[in-house]
Design a protein around this motif. Sequence first.
Motif, PDB file in Angstrom:
ATOM      1  N   ALA A  19       0.842  -1.203   0.000  1.00  0.00           N
ATOM      2  CA  ALA A  19       0.000   0.000   0.000  1.00  0.00           C
ATOM      3  C   ALA A  19       0.877   1.252   0.000  1.00  0.00           C
ATOM      4  CB  ALA A  19      -0.934  -0.025   1.195  1.00  0.00           C
ATOM      5  N   MET A  20       1.624   1.436  -1.080  1.00  0.00           N
ATOM      6  CA  MET A  20       2.502   2.599  -1.227  1.00  0.00           C
ATOM      7  C   MET A  20       1.667   3.771  -1.721  1.00  0.00           C
ATOM      8  SD  MET A  20       5.651   0.842  -3.294  1.00  0.00           S
ATOM      9  CE  MET A  20       4.582   0.111  -4.540  1.00  0.00           C
ATOM     10  N   SER A  21       1.880   4.931  -1.120  1.00  0.00           N
ATOM     11  CA  SER A  21       1.129   6.104  -1.561  1.00  0.00           C
ATOM     12  C   SER A  21       2.029   7.176  -2.164  1.00  0.00           C
ATOM     13  CB  SER A  21       0.337   6.677  -0.386  1.00  0.00           C
ATOM     14  OG  SER A  21       1.208   6.921   0.705  1.00  0.00           O
ATOM     15  N   CYS A  22       3.352   7.004  -2.025  1.00  0.00           N
ATOM     16  CA  CYS A  22       4.260   8.033  -2.525  1.00  0.00           C
ATOM     17  C   CYS A  22       5.653   7.451  -2.769  1.00  0.00           C
ATOM     18  CB  CYS A  22       4.353   9.176  -1.523  1.00  0.00           C
ATOM     19  SG  CYS A  22       5.086   8.674   0.048  1.00  0.00           S
ATOM     20  N   SER A  23       6.533   8.302  -3.286  1.00  0.00           N
ATOM     21  CA  SER A  23       7.899   7.856  -3.560  1.00  0.00           C
ATOM     22  C   SER A  23       8.673   7.582  -2.269  1.00  0.00           C
ATOM     23  CB  SER A  23       8.637   8.881  -4.415  1.00  0.00           C
ATOM     24  OG  SER A  23       8.694  10.127  -3.740  1.00  0.00           O
ATOM     25  N   GLY A  24       8.213   8.162  -1.155  1.00  0.00           N
ATOM     26  CA  GLY A  24       8.839   7.864   0.138  1.00  0.00           C
ATOM     27  C   GLY A  24       8.648   6.400   0.503  1.00  0.00           C
ATOM     28  N   CYS A  25       7.438   5.895   0.263  1.00  0.00           N
ATOM     29  CA  CYS A  25       7.123   4.484   0.533  1.00  0.00           C
ATOM     30  C   CYS A  25       7.960   3.575  -0.379  1.00  0.00           C
ATOM     31  CB  CYS A  25       5.649   4.187   0.272  1.00  0.00           C
ATOM     32  SG  CYS A  25       4.489   5.088   1.310  1.00  0.00           S
ATOM     33  N   SER A  26       7.943   3.868  -1.663  1.00  0.00           N
ATOM     34  CA  SER A  26       8.662   3.014  -2.603  1.00  0.00           C
ATOM     35  C   SER A  26      10.166   3.087  -2.348  1.00  0.00           C
ATOM     36  CB  SER A  26       8.337   3.381  -4.053  1.00  0.00           C
ATOM     37  OG  SER A  26       8.766   4.692  -4.356  1.00  0.00           O
ATOM     38  N   GLY A  27      10.650   4.256  -1.959  1.00  0.00           N
ATOM     39  CA  GLY A  27      12.071   4.407  -1.636  1.00  0.00           C
ATOM     40  C   GLY A  27      12.464   3.577  -0.428  1.00  0.00           C
ATOM     41  N   ALA A  28      11.595   3.574   0.592  1.00  0.00           N
ATOM     42  CA  ALA A  28      11.859   2.784   1.801  1.00  0.00           C
ATOM     43  C   ALA A  28      11.888   1.297   1.470  1.00  0.00           C
ATOM     44  CB  ALA A  28      10.803   3.081   2.856  1.00  0.00           C
ATOM     45  N   ILE A  29      10.919   0.844   0.692  1.00  0.00           N
ATOM     46  CA  ILE A  29      10.863  -0.573   0.305  1.00  0.00           C
ATOM     47  C   ILE A  29      12.106  -0.953  -0.501  1.00  0.00           C
ATOM     48  CG2 ILE A  29       9.656  -2.222  -1.197  1.00  0.00           C
ATOM     49  CD1 ILE A  29       7.034  -0.938  -0.176  1.00  0.00           C
ATOM     50  N   THR A  30      12.502  -0.094  -1.423  1.00  0.00           N
ATOM     51  CA  THR A  30      13.685  -0.355  -2.243  1.00  0.00           C
ATOM     52  C   THR A  30      14.928  -0.457  -1.362  1.00  0.00           C
ATOM     53  OG1 THR A  30      12.701   0.757  -4.142  1.00  0.00           O
ATOM     54  CG2 THR A  30      15.087   0.497  -4.172  1.00  0.00           C
ATOM     55  N   ARG A  31      15.101   0.491  -0.434  1.00  0.00           N
ATOM     56  CA  ARG A  31      16.277   0.472   0.459  1.00  0.00           C
ATOM     57  C   ARG A  31      16.301  -0.795   1.305  1.00  0.00           C
ATOM     58  NH1 ARG A  31      14.847   5.648   1.039  1.00  0.00           N
ATOM     59  NH2 ARG A  31      13.863   5.358   3.074  1.00  0.00           N
ATOM     60  N   ILE A  32      15.160  -1.172   1.856  1.00  0.00           N
ATOM     61  CA  ILE A  32      15.070  -2.370   2.699  1.00  0.00           C
ATOM     62  C   ILE A  32      15.426  -3.608   1.878  1.00  0.00           C
ATOM     63  CG2 ILE A  32      13.442  -3.889   3.915  1.00  0.00           C
ATOM     64  CD1 ILE A  32      11.961  -1.189   4.715  1.00  0.00           C
ATOM     65  N   ALA A  33      14.806  -3.742   0.714  1.00  0.00           N
ATOM     66  CA  ALA A  33      14.999  -4.941  -0.107  1.00  0.00           C
ATOM     67  C   ALA A  33      16.428  -5.067  -0.614  1.00  0.00           C
ATOM     68  CB  ALA A  33      14.021  -4.935  -1.279  1.00  0.00           C
ATOM     69  N   LYS A  34      17.043  -3.953  -1.007  1.00  0.00           N
ATOM     70  CA  LYS A  34      18.401  -4.013  -1.581  1.00  0.00           C
ATOM     71  C   LYS A  34      19.451  -4.422  -0.555  1.00  0.00           C
ATOM     72  CE  LYS A  34      17.970  -1.695  -5.838  1.00  0.00           C
ATOM     73  NZ  LYS A  34      18.635  -0.998  -6.885  1.00  0.00           N
ATOM     74  N   LYS A  35      19.126  -4.336   0.735  1.00  0.00           N
ATOM     75  CA  LYS A  35      20.058  -4.757   1.782  1.00  0.00           C
ATOM     76  C   LYS A  35      20.034  -6.267   1.981  1.00  0.00           C
ATOM     77  CE  LYS A  35      19.812  -0.515   4.497  1.00  0.00           C
ATOM     78  NZ  LYS A  35      19.327   0.078   5.738  1.00  0.00           N
TER      79      LYS A  35
END
Length: 82
Positions: A19-35
């Motif tokens: 349930a992403m509503s903005c680039s902040g959400c997608s950025g957080a998910i991307t940072r978490i996953a890439k680790k």
Amino acid sequence: RKSAIMAEAKDTTLKYYAAMSCSGCSGAITRIAKKIEGVKEVKCDIEKKEVLIIGTMDEKIVTEKLMKWSQKSSKEVKLLKE
């Protein structure tokens, strides 16, 4: 022995509803996953509320990490089976 298996592992794609509503959400998910070990690529589609994670990662670890973000952000996340 485990490293030999990892070397032969084929990339898999995990698809999540998030349930992403903005680039902040997608950025957080991307940072978490890439680790996460084995993650090669993360694709977030905010409009469709979909996240594709590509690589040789462990599904349980990815799901666990995204669920942790879900709880902190109060945003729903679930693994979609195709």
